[in-house]
Every structure is written in structure tokens, then in C-alpha cells.
Design an enzyme around this catalytic site. Structure first.
Site, PDB file in Angstrom:
ATOM      1  N   VAL A  20       0.873  -1.172   0.000  1.00 10.90           N
ATOM      2  CA  VAL A  20       0.000   0.000   0.000  1.00 10.90           C
ATOM      3  C   VAL A  20       0.912   1.225   0.000  1.00 10.90           C
ATOM      4  O   VAL A  20       1.726   1.403   0.902  1.00 10.90           O
ATOM      5  CB  VAL A  20      -0.931   0.023   1.223  1.00 10.90           C
ATOM      6  CG1 VAL A  20      -1.794   1.272   1.211  1.00 10.90           C
ATOM      7  CG2 VAL A  20      -1.788  -1.244   1.268  1.00 10.90           C
TER       8      VAL A  20
ATOM      9  N   TYR B 154      -5.553   1.589   9.233  1.00 10.93           N
ATOM     10  CA  TYR B 154      -6.100   0.252   8.974  1.00 10.93           C
ATOM     11  C   TYR B 154      -7.144  -0.122  10.020  1.00 10.93           C
ATOM     12  O   TYR B 154      -8.150  -0.741   9.692  1.00 10.93           O
ATOM     13  CB  TYR B 154      -4.981  -0.780   8.923  1.00 10.93           C
ATOM     14  CG  TYR B 154      -3.974  -0.496   7.824  1.00 10.93           C
ATOM     15  CD1 TYR B 154      -4.390  -0.255   6.518  1.00 10.93           C
ATOM     16  CD2 TYR B 154      -2.618  -0.450   8.085  1.00 10.93           C
ATOM     17  CE1 TYR B 154      -3.480   0.017   5.514  1.00 10.93           C
ATOM     18  CE2 TYR B 154      -1.697  -0.189   7.077  1.00 10.93           C
ATOM     19  CZ  TYR B 154      -2.149   0.037   5.800  1.00 10.93           C
ATOM     20  OH  TYR B 154      -1.242   0.302   4.806  1.00 10.93           O
TER      21      TYR B 154
ATOM     22  N   VAL C 165       1.161   5.549  -1.235  1.00 12.43           N
ATOM     23  CA  VAL C 165       0.608   6.788  -1.786  1.00 12.43           C
ATOM     24  C   VAL C 165       1.772   7.758  -1.953  1.00 12.43           C
ATOM     25  O   VAL C 165       2.577   7.940  -1.032  1.00 12.43           O
ATOM     26  CB  VAL C 165      -0.478   7.383  -0.858  1.00 12.43           C
ATOM     27  CG1 VAL C 165      -0.931   8.745  -1.373  1.00 12.43           C
ATOM     28  CG2 VAL C 165      -1.658   6.431  -0.731  1.00 12.43           C
TER      29      VAL C 165
ATOM     30  N   GLY D 125      -5.026   6.774   0.259  1.00 12.17           N
ATOM     31  CA  GLY D 125      -4.721   5.494   0.908  1.00 12.17           C
ATOM     32  C   GLY D 125      -5.991   4.805   1.381  1.00 12.17           C
ATOM     33  O   GLY D 125      -6.210   3.613   1.134  1.00 12.17           O
TER      34      GLY D 125
ATOM     35  N   GLU E  62       3.154  -0.609   8.250  1.00 13.42           N
ATOM     36  CA  GLU E  62       4.162   0.192   8.931  1.00 13.42           C
ATOM     37  C   GLU E  62       3.513   0.740  10.204  1.00 13.42           C
ATOM     38  O   GLU E  62       2.319   1.063  10.209  1.00 13.42           O
ATOM     39  CB  GLU E  62       4.623   1.349   8.044  1.00 13.42           C
ATOM     40  CG  GLU E  62       5.330   0.916   6.777  1.00 13.42           C
ATOM     41  CD  GLU E  62       6.646   0.227   7.061  1.00 13.42           C
ATOM     42  OE1 GLU E  62       7.352   0.626   8.013  1.00 13.42           O
ATOM     43  OE2 GLU E  62       6.981  -0.718   6.326  1.00 13.42           O
ATOM     44  N   PRO E  63       4.268   0.859  11.303  1.00 14.61           N
ATOM     45  CA  PRO E  63       3.677   1.312  12.570  1.00 14.61           C
ATOM     46  C   PRO E  63       2.927   2.637  12.489  1.00 14.61           C
ATOM     47  O   PRO E  63       1.908   2.809  13.149  1.00 14.61           O
ATOM     48  CB  PRO E  63       4.890   1.420  13.498  1.00 14.61           C
ATOM     49  CG  PRO E  63       5.914   0.511  12.915  1.00 14.61           C
ATOM     50  CD  PRO E  63       5.693   0.537  11.431  1.00 14.61           C
TER      51      PRO E  63
ATOM     52  N   GLY F 273      -6.630  11.137   1.507  1.00 19.09           N
ATOM     53  CA  GLY F 273      -7.698  10.145   1.397  1.00 19.09           C
ATOM     54  C   GLY F 273      -7.445   9.075   0.357  1.00 19.09           C
ATOM     55  O   GLY F 273      -8.235   8.137   0.235  1.00 19.09           O
TER      56      GLY F 273
END
Length: 134
Positions: A61, A104, A63, A73, A97-98, A71
Site C-alpha cells: 500500500v 487500517y 501513496v 490510501g 508500517e507502525p 484520502g
């Protein structure tokens, strides 16, 4: 775009092979030239591998930095996840990624559901004794 978002460099031949074995991809390109993008420039991307029936994993994922927090992502993830669900795939996982875990979670992903702990094997295999075939 991969380098711009901090993804590790990838062997181009392996990347082509990975994409050819991908179940679904979703990308966003600029339709026209603007002060933030060239016409046709890749702005966002994600992909999913899957067995097509029981599970899928979302990867890569990304961007473009100039478009992050706009928006895009959320948009690519919502659409890819909806497509997988519409195909009847009940288990969808992803690696994050943290700094984007919160996004998510807002989209319905759960950390370690029902105590499941994800594991990853990366690197070299441990030395093993050769098998004796009779």
C-alpha cells in the site's frame, strides 16, 4: 514511487514476477497535469495475493508523498477490501508500517484477532542435514 515512500529497493525481475502472481491490484493515476502531478503519474497503489477462496493478504500500500493525507490510501484500501469481500474471501490480512496502523484499524482491521499472532520468516534457512532417500 517505491523509493519516495521508503519501500526497500526491489529487483525489477522479481517485482514483475510478484505482480504477475498477484490476485488483485488497484492503482490511481493522475488524469491530467497539475502543480502536484504529471498526467499519468502513479499516485497510489496496493495489491493482494490470494488463494481466491479463503484468504488474501494486502501488500505494498503506497501513496505518493505529495498526496498522502488526502484520502487516497483510504480509498485504495476500501476499494480493494470491498472487492475481496465481494469475491467471498472471508479472511484478509495485511502488513503495516507502525505509523499507519491507525488508518487500517479505522477501516476495520484488527490487531491480533482472537489471539492470533502473525509470524514472518525472512532470511536464510537454517542448515539442515540432507535427506537420505532409499
Amino acid at each position: 514511487m517505491w523509493r519516495q515512500v521508503g519501500f526497500p529497493a526491489r529487483n525489477p525481475e522479481k517485482l514483475v514476477r510478484a505482480l504477475s502472481h498477484t490476485h488483485r491490484t488497484l492503482w490511481i493515476r493522475s488524469t491530467r497535469k497539475s502543480r502536484m502531478a504529471r498526467a499519468g503519474q502513479l499516485l497510489g497503489f496496493c495489491r493482494a495475493t490470494s488463494d481466491g477462496a479463503l484468504s488474501a493478504t494486502i501488500w505494498d500500500v503506497a501513496v505518493h508523498p505529495a498526496w498522502q493525507r488526502s484520502g487516497l490510501g483510504r480509498g485504495v484500501l476500501e476499494r480493494l477490501t470491498a472487492r475481496l469481500v465481494a469475491e467471498g474471501i472471508p479472511n484478509i490480512t495485511l502488513f503495516a508500517e507502525p505509523n499507519v496502523v491507525g488508518l487500517y484499524e479505522k477501516l476495520g482491521f484488527i490487531r491480533d484477532p482472537v489471539g492470533v499472532k502473525g509470524l514472518a520468516f525472512q532470511g536464510k534457512l537454517p542448515a539442515v542435514k540432507p535427506l537420505m532417500l532409499l
